[in-house]
Structures are given as C-alpha cells and as structure tokens.
Design a protein around this motif. Structure first.
Motif, PDB file in Angstrom:
ATOM      1  N   SER A  93      10.702  55.783  22.256  1.00 39.59           N
ATOM      2  CA  SER A  93      10.236  56.408  20.770  1.00 39.59           C
ATOM      3  C   SER A  93      12.083  56.960  20.533  1.00 39.59           C
ATOM      4  CB  SER A  93       9.619  57.524  20.790  1.00 39.59           C
ATOM      5  OG  SER A  93       9.245  57.929  21.993  1.00 39.59           O
ATOM      6  N   LEU A  94      12.864  57.573  20.613  1.00 39.29           N
ATOM      7  CA  LEU A  94      13.709  57.978  20.799  1.00 39.29           C
ATOM      8  C   LEU A  94      14.518  57.608  19.297  1.00 39.29           C
ATOM      9  CD1 LEU A  94      14.540  59.860  23.607  1.00 39.29           C
ATOM     10  CD2 LEU A  94      12.736  61.129  22.186  1.00 39.29           C
ATOM     11  N   PRO A  95      14.457  57.626  18.411  1.00 41.23           N
ATOM     12  CA  PRO A  95      15.774  57.517  17.916  1.00 41.23           C
ATOM     13  C   PRO A  95      17.551  57.695  17.727  1.00 41.23           C
ATOM     14  CG  PRO A  95      15.472  59.321  16.168  1.00 41.23           C
ATOM     15  CD  PRO A  95      14.589  59.023  18.023  1.00 41.23           C
ATOM     16  N   GLN A 115      12.981  41.036  36.534  1.00 39.10           N
ATOM     17  CA  GLN A 115      11.830  40.687  36.223  1.00 39.10           C
ATOM     18  C   GLN A 115      11.064  42.092  35.700  1.00 39.10           C
ATOM     19  OE1 GLN A 115       9.898  36.942  38.393  1.00 39.10           O
ATOM     20  NE2 GLN A 115      11.322  35.701  36.866  1.00 39.10           N
ATOM     21  N   ASN A 116      11.517  43.398  36.049  1.00 42.88           N
ATOM     22  CA  ASN A 116      10.941  44.139  35.520  1.00 42.88           C
ATOM     23  C   ASN A 116      10.401  44.726  34.155  1.00 42.88           C
ATOM     24  OD1 ASN A 116      10.611  47.199  35.326  1.00 42.88           O
ATOM     25  ND2 ASN A 116      10.625  47.356  37.462  1.00 42.88           N
ATOM     26  N   ALA A 117       9.340  44.409  33.684  1.00 41.58           N
ATOM     27  CA  ALA A 117       8.752  44.472  32.476  1.00 41.58           C
ATOM     28  C   ALA A 117       9.378  46.055  31.769  1.00 41.58           C
ATOM     29  CB  ALA A 117       7.061  44.230  33.021  1.00 41.58           C
ATOM     30  N   GLN A 118       9.467  47.199  32.655  1.00 43.11           N
ATOM     31  CA  GLN A 118       9.609  48.519  31.972  1.00 43.11           C
ATOM     32  C   GLN A 118      10.925  48.558  31.932  1.00 43.11           C
ATOM     33  OE1 GLN A 118       8.302  51.747  35.143  1.00 43.11           O
ATOM     34  NE2 GLN A 118       5.516  50.825  34.622  1.00 43.11           N
ATOM     35  N   TRP A 119      11.756  47.727  33.184  1.00 45.87           N
ATOM     36  CA  TRP A 119      13.426  47.960  32.024  1.00 45.87           C
ATOM     37  C   TRP A 119      13.691  46.891  31.647  1.00 45.87           C
ATOM     38  CZ3 TRP A 119      15.333  52.662  33.630  1.00 45.87           C
ATOM     39  CH2 TRP A 119      14.984  52.678  34.633  1.00 45.87           C
ATOM     40  N   LEU A 120      12.644  46.113  31.005  1.00 45.75           N
ATOM     41  CA  LEU A 120      13.487  45.241  30.393  1.00 45.75           C
ATOM     42  C   LEU A 120      12.762  45.531  28.877  1.00 45.75           C
ATOM     43  CD1 LEU A 120      12.699  41.225  31.765  1.00 45.75           C
ATOM     44  CD2 LEU A 120      14.441  41.732  30.407  1.00 45.75           C
ATOM     45  N   SER A 121      11.866  45.630  28.876  1.00 45.96           N
ATOM     46  CA  SER A 121      11.359  46.837  27.567  1.00 45.96           C
ATOM     47  C   SER A 121      12.124  48.079  26.688  1.00 45.96           C
ATOM     48  CB  SER A 121      10.202  47.293  27.452  1.00 45.96           C
ATOM     49  OG  SER A 121       9.444  48.158  26.475  1.00 45.96           O
ATOM     50  N   CYS A 122      12.189  48.828  28.088  1.00 45.42           N
ATOM     51  CA  CYS A 122      13.570  49.820  27.748  1.00 45.42           C
ATOM     52  C   CYS A 122      14.752  49.719  26.916  1.00 45.42           C
ATOM     53  CB  CYS A 122      13.422  50.635  29.150  1.00 45.42           C
ATOM     54  SG  CYS A 122      14.637  52.222  28.842  1.00 45.42           S
ATOM     55  N   LEU A 123      14.871  48.280  27.627  1.00 42.16           N
ATOM     56  CA  LEU A 123      16.835  47.395  27.106  1.00 42.16           C
ATOM     57  C   LEU A 123      16.576  47.338  25.653  1.00 42.16           C
ATOM     58  CD1 LEU A 123      19.324  46.689  27.839  1.00 42.16           C
ATOM     59  CD2 LEU A 123      18.320  44.801  28.654  1.00 42.16           C
ATOM     60  N   GLY A 124      15.302  46.790  26.034  1.00 39.82           N
ATOM     61  CA  GLY A 124      15.296  45.781  24.304  1.00 39.82           C
ATOM     62  C   GLY A 124      15.371  46.878  23.083  1.00 39.82           C
ATOM     63  N   HIS A 125      14.200  47.635  23.282  1.00 41.50           N
ATOM     64  CA  HIS A 125      14.048  48.645  22.368  1.00 41.50           C
ATOM     65  C   HIS A 125      15.163  50.217  22.353  1.00 41.50           C
ATOM     66  CE1 HIS A 125       9.796  48.960  21.689  1.00 41.50           C
ATOM     67  NE2 HIS A 125      10.106  48.415  22.609  1.00 41.50           N
ATOM     68  N   LEU A 126      15.980  50.255  23.515  1.00 38.07           N
ATOM     69  CA  LEU A 126      18.025  50.514  23.387  1.00 38.07           C
ATOM     70  C   LEU A 126      18.866  49.959  22.527  1.00 38.07           C
ATOM     71  CD1 LEU A 126      18.088  51.832  27.012  1.00 38.07           C
ATOM     72  CD2 LEU A 126      17.450  53.369  24.973  1.00 38.07           C
ATOM     73  N   ALA A 127      18.397  48.099  23.030  1.00 37.44           N
ATOM     74  CA  ALA A 127      19.433  47.775  21.552  1.00 37.44           C
ATOM     75  C   ALA A 127      19.028  47.729  20.314  1.00 37.44           C
ATOM     76  CB  ALA A 127      19.324  46.259  22.842  1.00 37.44           C
ATOM     77  N   VAL A 157       8.027  69.047  26.064  1.00 39.48           N
ATOM     78  CA  VAL A 157       9.190  70.112  26.315  1.00 39.48           C
ATOM     79  C   VAL A 157      10.536  69.570  26.085  1.00 39.48           C
ATOM     80  CG1 VAL A 157      10.338  71.966  26.319  1.00 39.48           C
ATOM     81  CG2 VAL A 157       7.902  72.177  27.187  1.00 39.48           C
ATOM     82  N   LEU A 158      10.451  68.300  27.463  1.00 40.71           N
ATOM     83  CA  LEU A 158      11.938  67.747  27.406  1.00 40.71           C
ATOM     84  C   LEU A 158      12.379  66.981  26.268  1.00 40.71           C
ATOM     85  CD1 LEU A 158      14.695  66.261  28.570  1.00 40.71           C
ATOM     86  CD2 LEU A 158      13.319  65.489  30.043  1.00 40.71           C
ATOM     87  N   PHE A 159      11.286  66.259  25.827  1.00 36.32           N
ATOM     88  CA  PHE A 159      10.764  65.403  24.808  1.00 36.32           C
ATOM     89  C   PHE A 159      11.363  65.496  23.578  1.00 36.32           C
ATOM     90  CE2 PHE A 159      10.354  61.721  28.272  1.00 36.32           C
ATOM     91  CZ  PHE A 159      11.187  60.903  27.566  1.00 36.32           C
ATOM     92  N   ALA A 160      10.648  66.718  23.083  1.00 36.08           N
ATOM     93  CA  ALA A 160      10.612  67.576  22.454  1.00 36.08           C
ATOM     94  C   ALA A 160      12.154  68.004  21.805  1.00 36.08           C
ATOM     95  CB  ALA A 160       9.859  68.747  22.288  1.00 36.08           C
ATOM     96  N   TYR A 161      12.623  68.180  22.666  1.00 29.89           N
ATOM     97  CA  TYR A 161      14.354  68.711  22.337  1.00 29.89           C
ATOM     98  C   TYR A 161      15.022  67.647  22.545  1.00 29.89           C
ATOM     99  CZ  TYR A 161      18.775  70.738  24.173  1.00 29.89           C
ATOM    100  OH  TYR A 161      19.931  70.887  23.790  1.00 29.89           O
ATOM    101  N   CYS A 162      14.905  66.105  23.151  1.00 24.42           N
ATOM    102  CA  CYS A 162      15.699  64.635  22.813  1.00 24.42           C
ATOM    103  C   CYS A 162      15.175  64.676  21.381  1.00 24.42           C
ATOM    104  CB  CYS A 162      14.497  63.930  23.724  1.00 24.42           C
ATOM    105  SG  CYS A 162      15.893  64.224  25.534  1.00 24.42           S
ATOM    106  N   HIS A 163      14.008  64.450  21.262  1.00 22.39           N
ATOM    107  CA  HIS A 163      14.025  64.348  19.722  1.00 22.39           C
ATOM    108  C   HIS A 163      15.125  64.991  18.622  1.00 22.39           C
ATOM    109  CE1 HIS A 163      10.484  61.146  19.259  1.00 22.39           C
ATOM    110  NE2 HIS A 163      10.309  61.700  20.081  1.00 22.39           N
ATOM    111  N   VAL A 164      14.589  65.896  18.823  1.00 23.31           N
ATOM    112  CA  VAL A 164      15.268  67.269  17.774  1.00 23.31           C
ATOM    113  C   VAL A 164      17.148  67.140  17.853  1.00 23.31           C
ATOM    114  CG1 VAL A 164      16.247  69.211  16.952  1.00 23.31           C
ATOM    115  CG2 VAL A 164      13.362  68.680  17.931  1.00 23.31           C
ATOM    116  N   LEU A 165      17.671  66.811  18.987  1.00 23.86           N
ATOM    117  CA  LEU A 165      18.862  65.925  19.335  1.00 23.86           C
ATOM    118  C   LEU A 165      18.741  64.929  18.305  1.00 23.86           C
ATOM    119  CD1 LEU A 165      19.500  67.331  22.973  1.00 23.86           C
ATOM    120  CD2 LEU A 165      20.063  68.534  20.997  1.00 23.86           C
ATOM    121  N   ALA A 166      18.042  63.744  18.719  1.00 22.03           N
ATOM    122  CA  ALA A 166      18.176  62.407  18.383  1.00 22.03           C
ATOM    123  C   ALA A 166      18.586  62.171  16.793  1.00 22.03           C
ATOM    124  CB  ALA A 166      16.750  60.884  19.100  1.00 22.03           C
ATOM    125  N   GLU A 167      17.748  63.041  16.340  1.00 21.68           N
ATOM    126  CA  GLU A 167      16.875  63.328  14.964  1.00 21.68           C
ATOM    127  C   GLU A 167      18.699  63.565  14.470  1.00 21.68           C
ATOM    128  OE1 GLU A 167      12.022  63.337  14.748  1.00 21.68           O
ATOM    129  OE2 GLU A 167      13.832  64.980  14.665  1.00 21.68           O
TER     130      GLU A 167
END
Length: 405
Positions: free
Chosen positions: A310-312, A332-344, A271-281
């Motif tokens: 995946s949020l735009p 060297q945390n893979a999850q945070w590096l991936s998150c930073l790369g996508h946000l960038a 539900v949270l990400f459904a709302y976030c998707h609409v806000l981002a779009e």
C-alpha cells in the motif's frame, strides 16, 4: 378486637349481677360546685361501662376514617409518580425493541413525574441520537446538564455518555462541547480508560496529533483497551505527527524525531508504516529503502507484506531485487508474487507486474483455491491497461466483479 370482647363480657356480667345489686344497691355521692349527685353503684357501673363502649367505638371510627383518608390522599398525591415510573419502564421496553421514537417520547414524558431526570434525559438523548435528530439530542443534553449542575459531584458515567453522543454528531459545535466536558473532567483521564479513549479520539479529530501520541503511552497500559484499537490510534496519530513535522519543518527534523523514539515503539508496525507512508509520499527514497530492506530480507509476516504493497514507493528497484531472491527459493509463493507485482506497479514496470500477477492467478488452478485478492486483480488490470491490453484488462475487471459478488 380482644379489648372489645372483654368490654362486652363485662357489660353482660354487670347485667347478670344487677339483680343482686338491686337488693343492696349502695350509693355513690359526688359533690361538684355545691351540687350533689347521688347514684347507685349499679347506675355508676352502667354509665362508666356505657361511656367506655362509646369511646371505644368512636376511637375505631375515627382511626378507620383517618386510615381511609390517608390512603386516598396517598393514592391521589402519588398517582403522577406512578404514571411516570410506568412510562419510564415502557420507554425502556421501547428502546430495547428499537422503537426509538416512542422511547424518546416516553422518557421525556416520565423524567419529572418519575423523579428520574438524569436517567430519563440521558436515555431520551440516546434515543434521539439513534434517529439522528441532533437538535433533540442537544435539547435533552442541556436538560441533563441542568440536573447535573445540582449535584455536588458529577456522575462520570453520564459525562462519558454525553461526550459519546456529542462526538457521534460529527459536527464542529458538538466537538467543541465535547472538549469542554472532557476538560472539566480532565483529572479523571488517568483513572478511567473510557475517558482516555474519548480524549484520544477527540485529539485525532482536532488534529492534535502530538497530544494523542503522548496519551498512547497510557493507552498501551490499559488492559480494557484492545491492541487493535491502540494500533488504529497509532497509525493515525503518528502519521499526523510525522506529516506535521515534514510540512511545518523539514526532513532533517522528521528523521531526528524518528530516531528519538524508543526502539520498542519504532518496532510497532502501525508506527513503522505511518513513518514509511510519509517518507514515500514525500519521495524520500533512501531512508525508506534502508528502513524496509532488513525486514524484507528476513521472513516478514503476511500483514507486513500487505501493508508494504500500500506504500506509494516510486523507486522500488532495490526492494524488487530482494523479493526476487525470495522467489528464486520458492517461485510459487503467493505472498511474494503479490508483493513483487505491487512493487513493479509502483515503479511502473508493467511487464514484470503482469508476469507476477499472472503467475499468482495461475496458482488457483494448481492449488485449487484463490491465492489473490481484490487489490491484486486491480493492480493486474492497471498493468494490462498500461500495456494496451484492454481486452485482457476487461476480463480481469469481470473477474474482480465476480470476486466482489
């Protein structure tokens, strides 16, 4: 058989006593219609015994003949039904062996003779659906509807199968028939989880998102419906409901709708990400950032971070700052590096994205296992392309092909 032996014994007993009776035969006189019949006792016994023997044999012959004729009639009369049952059983075997064409023909042939119209037509419809023969499927479903109409109470299991077969056709006319069937059995939705699931699926197809949302409260209480299924419904239903509000009304109504939801519903990630998707779009950045920030400051789970990328989000600088603080503690945390790369990438900071994904890829050499996935490589290739590093981007695409293989 015992009676027959007794009669024969009596017959021979009379023959044995006949010499005695001949010496003193005695007489029996019978008078009928002014006629007098005179018999010796021996003659009377003989004729009575002979009559009994004849009657006994006649009875046996008639009874045996009747049995034979009844058996012959039964054989002829029920031969068609036996063939029908045999074809029905062959159809079941063909269906289990995935010979759907043969199964369809056998079920259709056996329906009337075997007196199993409902089962046969239902299985024939299923077999034709496996072959994607919608016309045949609808034909058998029509025949099944005629048989169902004869019943005082419809079989709910048959209704559920019919709705599934119709919805699998994924056509407007089939969806309309499905709606009619569900509405006819609408009272059963609250008592049968299978019908409830079909109702929610059909509401999503019909884009009746608000109705689907209402049914989700009942679906969460059903133990037979998995949480994964409910989450998938929530993602589609709430996204559709939020999207309808923002398009048909305005941002203020969308936020009022969100605030009116129960807190335990808003905490569900689907539900949270459904709302976030609409806000981002809709580029509604401030409420979106306020919603994600407190969750991102904590230690969210891996699924949350994967959905976040995946949020735009076009203006992701405040979120980037939070992720960078996490990386200062563990670079060297893979999850945070991936998150930073996508946000960038979302905010078009290509150099930052290249560095983040580059560090992520290098972790493979240190940890001797891949810490990235396809989405990470795709985002890195995009960042390199935007920076004009086409050769490096091609190398990433080749790595991506190897990963896919």
């Amino acid at each position: 058989m015992i009676r027959f032996i007794v009669i024969i014994a009596l017959f021979f007993a009379v023959l044995a006593l006949s010499p005695i009776l001949l010496d003193e035969p005695g007489y029996i006189i019978i008078s009928m219609n002014n006629n007098v019949y005179e018999l010796t006792v021996y003659a009377a016994f003989f004729w009575i015994l002979a009559t009994l023997v004849i009657l006994f044999f006649s009875y046996k012959i008639v009874r045996g003949g009747f049995k034979i004729s009844f058996k012959a009639w039964h054989t002829v009369a029920f031969a068609s039904r036996r063939r029908g049952i045999a074809n029905f059983n062959k159809g079941l075997a063909a269906y289990m062996l995935e010979d759907y064409q043969g199964a369809e023909q056998l079920f259709a042939k056996s329906a009337e003779p075997a007196k199993r119209q409902q089962s046969a037509y239902l299985l024939a419809a299923s077999a034709s659906a496996k072959q994607q023969l919608d016309a045949n499927t609808n034909h058998y479903l029509d025949l099944l509807a005629q048989e169902t109409a004869k019943l005082k109470e419809p079989d709910l299991a048959s209704v559920i199968v019919k709705v599934k077969l119709l919805m699998n056709q994924q056509r407007g006319e089939a969806y309309e028939k499905s709606r009619l069937l569900i509405d006819e059995n609408h009272k059963q939705i609250g008592h049968d989880a299978r019908l409830l699931a079909l109702e929610i699926d059909l509401c999503l197809v019909e884009k009746r998102f608000d109705v689907a949302v209402d049914y989700l409260n009942s679906a969460r209480k059903e133990k037979t419906i998995s949480d994964e299924t409910v989450q998938a419904w929530e993602a589609k239903a709430y996204y559709g409901a939020f999207n309808d509000i923002i398009r048909q009304q305005d941002q203020a109504n969308l936020q009022r709708y969100w605030k009116a939801l129960k807190s335990k519903i808003k905490q569900r990630e689907a539900v949270l990400f459904a709302y976030c998707h609409v806000l981002a779009e809709q580029s509604i950045t401030e409420p979106l950032t306020k919603l994600i920030t407190p969750i991102l400051k904590k230690q969210p789970n891996a699924n949350f971070l994967k959905q976040l990328r995946s949020l735009p989000i076009k203006q992701s600088e405040p979120l980037i700052a939070i992720v960078q603080k996490h990386l200062h503690s563990d670079n060297q945390n893979a999850q945070w590096l991936s998150c930073l790369g996508h946000l960038a990438v979302m905010s078009e900071q290509w150099s930052m994205a290249e560095r983040a994904f580059g560090s992520l890829v290098k972790l493979e050499a240190n940890l001797q296992e891949k810490q990235y996935d396809k989405e990470d490589l795709q985002a890195l290739a995009k960042a390199l392309t935007e920076e004009g590093q086409h050769q490096a981007a091609n190398e990433v695409w080749l790595k991506l092909n190897d990963l896919s293989a």
